[in-house]
Scaffold this motif. Structure first.
Motif, PDB file in Angstrom:
ATOM      1  N   SER A 135      -3.828  -1.803 -10.058  1.00  0.00           N
ATOM      2  CA  SER A 135      -4.621  -2.291  -9.076  1.00  0.00           C
ATOM      3  C   SER A 135      -4.878  -3.852  -9.182  1.00  0.00           C
ATOM      4  O   SER A 135      -4.658  -4.567 -10.024  1.00  0.00           O
ATOM      5  N   CYS A 136      -5.655  -4.244  -7.900  1.00  0.00           N
ATOM      6  CA  CYS A 136      -5.693  -5.783  -7.791  1.00  0.00           C
ATOM      7  C   CYS A 136      -7.006  -6.270  -8.631  1.00  0.00           C
ATOM      8  O   CYS A 136      -7.254  -7.308  -8.726  1.00  0.00           O
ATOM      9  N   ARG A 139     -11.733   8.887  -2.557  1.00  0.00           N
ATOM     10  CA  ARG A 139     -10.749   7.518  -2.352  1.00  0.00           C
ATOM     11  C   ARG A 139      -9.722   7.775  -2.890  1.00  0.00           C
ATOM     12  O   ARG A 139      -8.770   7.105  -2.568  1.00  0.00           O
ATOM     13  N   HIS A 193      -3.076  -8.955  -3.408  1.00  0.00           N
ATOM     14  CA  HIS A 193      -4.281 -10.128  -4.360  1.00  0.00           C
ATOM     15  C   HIS A 193      -3.674 -10.525  -5.559  1.00  0.00           C
ATOM     16  O   HIS A 193      -4.225 -11.383  -5.906  1.00  0.00           O
ATOM     17  N   CYS A 251       0.002  -0.586  -4.809  1.00  0.00           N
ATOM     18  CA  CYS A 251      -1.540  -0.195  -4.853  1.00  0.00           C
ATOM     19  C   CYS A 251      -1.503   1.114  -5.811  1.00  0.00           C
ATOM     20  O   CYS A 251      -2.622   1.611  -6.342  1.00  0.00           O
ATOM     21  N   ASP A 285      -7.941  -7.460   4.650  1.00  0.00           N
ATOM     22  CA  ASP A 285      -8.317  -6.500   3.511  1.00  0.00           C
ATOM     23  C   ASP A 285      -9.494  -7.009   2.820  1.00  0.00           C
ATOM     24  O   ASP A 285      -9.518  -8.306   2.611  1.00  0.00           O
ATOM     25  N   CYS A 295      -4.830   3.968  -6.018  1.00  0.00           N
ATOM     26  CA  CYS A 295      -6.178   3.229  -5.835  1.00  0.00           C
ATOM     27  C   CYS A 295      -7.142   3.707  -4.350  1.00  0.00           C
ATOM     28  O   CYS A 295      -8.104   3.806  -4.612  1.00  0.00           O
ATOM     29  N   LEU A 296      -6.098   3.967  -3.518  1.00  0.00           N
ATOM     30  CA  LEU A 296      -6.668   4.204  -2.101  1.00  0.00           C
ATOM     31  C   LEU A 296      -6.410   5.708  -1.724  1.00  0.00           C
ATOM     32  O   LEU A 296      -6.511   5.935  -0.655  1.00  0.00           O
ATOM     33  N   HIS A 320     -10.599  -6.827   0.023  1.00  0.00           N
ATOM     34  CA  HIS A 320     -10.583  -7.544  -1.411  1.00  0.00           C
ATOM     35  C   HIS A 320      -9.896  -8.921  -1.453  1.00  0.00           C
ATOM     36  O   HIS A 320      -9.562  -9.670  -2.487  1.00  0.00           O
ATOM     37  N   VAL A 329       1.206  -6.116  -5.457  1.00  0.00           N
ATOM     38  CA  VAL A 329      -0.111  -5.927  -4.614  1.00  0.00           C
ATOM     39  C   VAL A 329      -0.736  -7.221  -4.146  1.00  0.00           C
ATOM     40  O   VAL A 329      -0.407  -8.426  -4.768  1.00  0.00           O
ATOM     41  N   ASN A 338     -11.156  -0.598  -8.142  1.00  0.00           N
ATOM     42  CA  ASN A 338     -12.738  -1.254  -7.713  1.00  0.00           C
ATOM     43  C   ASN A 338     -13.546  -0.247  -6.882  1.00  0.00           C
ATOM     44  O   ASN A 338     -14.643  -0.586  -6.389  1.00  0.00           O
ATOM     45  N   HIS A 387       0.804  -1.257   0.074  1.00  0.00           N
ATOM     46  CA  HIS A 387       0.036   0.012   0.136  1.00  0.00           C
ATOM     47  C   HIS A 387       0.911   1.328  -0.112  1.00  0.00           C
ATOM     48  O   HIS A 387       0.696   2.204  -0.749  1.00  0.00           O
TER      49      HIS A 387
END
Ligand code: SF4
Lengths: 414, 158
Positions: A296-297, A385, A102, A357, A121, A360-361, A123, A100, A379, A65
């Protein structure tokens, strides 16, 4: 007559059978926490007074992250986690250069069919694409898992999406799942296992199935699942030597709710601000964009980079629009490098970053400011976000992201 | 329990409760400062010990970050009352000791800023004009976890 979730949870709790609604204690096969939720998990673990983790070979810790550390606070978190890894003798640790979580878990062979996988997490549901029961938990629950190796679960009912029809050109797994979430709503599968089945899913690659399962949480799902088939077994046997067990759903199960989805007429889908279930067909969206994030994942895998590169090759990203490409893992990065994809991105004017990541966040690497619009292959498009709460995030497939980067506005690939 | 109700809508996600850029912090005090920042940057200052959050459906959806209920605890929220809750958040909040009360109809009953009364024993919520609704009673083991201030304290005292 059980569902595959019921069968997996029965196996993991040492029972002959379990039914939706039962509260059970399941043994955990894999527990994952990362650099952002890890510190809280470790602190809780210490607060319980636990000293040794139950099994250092079943814990996986990737840093993804805030990598490489973007502040002294992040660096401190990394130090804390590295010390925990060392002290506990945790076998599977991936430092800042891996990718990442995932993507790493399946890629490195940590996921096989029939397992129960928990991750700090949300996801974590992604891993059900390989026929495991995988779900996100919080840090206190993770501390309990670290200490005891098990956790209580309520056995979920199942929403089984029976997906049929050939996808049109330029329509992808991402469009299918956005369409489903739009139909179901953000709480349309709360507490339910979401199975993805039907001929369209059988035709999909393992990567595409991960896209579906990844987003099950966006309709409240406890996990996403795809019944293992030849493709699953091929993927798993290449990457893992763990024993595995294939479970499938009995279609006469009383806890099963079958939802038919025909995707043959589907056009590319866009999730509009500020909720993932605010989904529109692309023909109804007319928006200029400041930033495009491919990664991203959800959509940072090799097939996504290939789809985008095909569109970007020999073209230039629109003036006033910036594009970030972040491959989901070192393996994806290396393959993209070998295939010349990264060169195509750089020549088109995109920034290529190391696996993480990313924006993404809204942690770092491409945070958006007030009034800015981001088109992202990730996602979530919640308010704030990816940075400023006055910014806007739209979600799409990799192909739409690439086509839109060239035009500076949300555009369907031709 | 008596306190002021802060009202929010449907699908309040954990990114709103604590934005991602603050997840590098784990202490209650820092997280509390950023509580609900996504919708109201002054929330942590306005909110008083013992206040309630009243919300629509699917409160706490999205990320599994336990930072979210910790922040709510940090600002002194004594319970979140909503039409419904998201799954991971429900477990996390109970684990850190924040009661979640599922009360269908609550959004209609309560206005923003009004003083409400929550009776945990009889599972009722009463608005300032005396109208009441019931919430789903919590199982005894959950009440016990909440009374002790969270799962960790509960286990320690067991
Ligand atoms: S890529 Fe985004 S959704 Fe996936 S693990 Fe990282 S922050 Fe979470």
């Amino acid at each position: 007559m059980p569902t595959m979730s019921e069968k997996i949870l029965a196996r993991a709790s040492g029972k002959k059978s379990v039914e939706a609604g039962d509260i059970i204690i399941a043994n955990i096969d894999v527990a994952m926490t990362h650099d952002l939720t890890g510190p809280l998990s470790v602190q809780s673990f210490e607060k319980i007074g636990a000293e040794k983790v139950w099994d250092p070979s079943k814990i996986v810790i990737p840093f993804d992250h805030q990598v490489p550390a973007d502040s002294i606070d992040s660096a401190n978190n990394h130090i804390l986690m590295r010390e925990f890894v060392k002290k506990q003798g945790i076998k599977h640790f991936y430092d800042v250069n891996a990718g990442v979580c995932h993507q790493i878990l399946p890629e490195k062979g940590h996921v096989v069919p029939g397992e129960v996988i928990v991750g700090a997490d949300s996801h974590t549901c992604t891993h059900g694409a390989l026929g495991a029961f995988a779900t996100g938990i919080g840090s206190t629950d993770m501390a309990m898992v670290f200490a005891e190796g098990n956790l209580w679960f309520k056995v979920p009912e199942t929403n089984r999406f029976n997906i049929t029809g050939d996808l049109k050109d330029n329509v992808y797994a991402k469009d299918v799942i956005l369409h489903i979430i739009g139909k179901m709503g953000a709480d349309g599968s709360t507490y339910k296992a979401c199975e993805f089945a039907g001929e369209t899913v059988s035709d999909m690659s393992v990567s595409d199935r991960m896209v579906l399962c990844n987003m099950a949480i966006e309709m409240g799902g406890k996990t996403g699942l795809v019944e293992p088939d030849r493709k699953t077994v091929d993927y798993v046997e290449k990457r893992s030597n763990k024993p595995y067990k294939v479970f499938k759903t009995d279609l006469d199960s009383p806890s099963l709710n079958i939802i038919d989805i025909d995707v043959s007429e589907l056009e590319p889908q866009i999730a509009c601000p500020h909720n993932v279930d605010n989904v529109k067909p692309i023909s109804e969206v007319d928006v200029e964009i400041d930033q495009v994030f491919l990664g991203s994942c959800t959509n940072g895998r090799l097939s996504d980079l290939r789809d985008a590169a095909k569109i970007l090759k020999g073209n230039k990203i629109a003036d006033g629009t910036r594009m970030l490409v972040i491959p989901a893992s070192k393996e994806v990065y290396t393959q993209a490098l070998d295939e010349g994809l990264l060169k195509i991105f750089v020549e088109a004017g995109a920034l290529v970053s190391a696996p993480c990541c990313g924006p993404c966040l809204g942690g770092h690497t491409g945070i958006i400011g007030p009034g800015e619009v981001s088109l992202s292959t990730s996602n979530r498009n919640f308010k704030g976000r990816q940075g400023s709460p006055e910014g806007e995030v739209y979600l799409s497939s990799a192909a739409v992201a690439a086509a839109s980067a060239l035009e500076g506005k949300i555009t369907a690939p031709k | 329990m008596k306190g002021k109700a802060w009202k929010f809508g449907d699908d309040i996600d954990t990114d709103i409760i604590v934005p991602g850029r603050y997840l590098i912090y784990t202490d209650e005090e820092t997280l509390a400062k950023h509580c609900m920042e996504g919708l109201d940057s002054e929330f942590s200052e306005k909110c008083n010990n013992g206040d309630f959050i009243v919300a629509g459906k699917n409160f706490g959806c999205g990320s599994s970050r336990e930072h979210a209920p910790i922040a709510l605890k940090g600002v002194g929220i004594s319970a979140v009352i909503a039409e419904s809750f998201a799954r991971i958040f429900y477990r996390n909040a109970t684990n850190v000791g924040v009661p979640l009360l599922e009360a269908p109809g609550i959004s209609k009953l309560v206005e923003d800023g009004e003083e409400i009364t929550v009776d945990m024993e009889n599972a009722t919520i009463t608005s300032s004009n005396g109208e009441s609704i019931e919430f789903k009673k919590l199982p005894p083991f959950m009440l016990e976890i909440l009374n002790q201030g969270g799962l960790i304290e509960y286990l320690k005292n067991k």
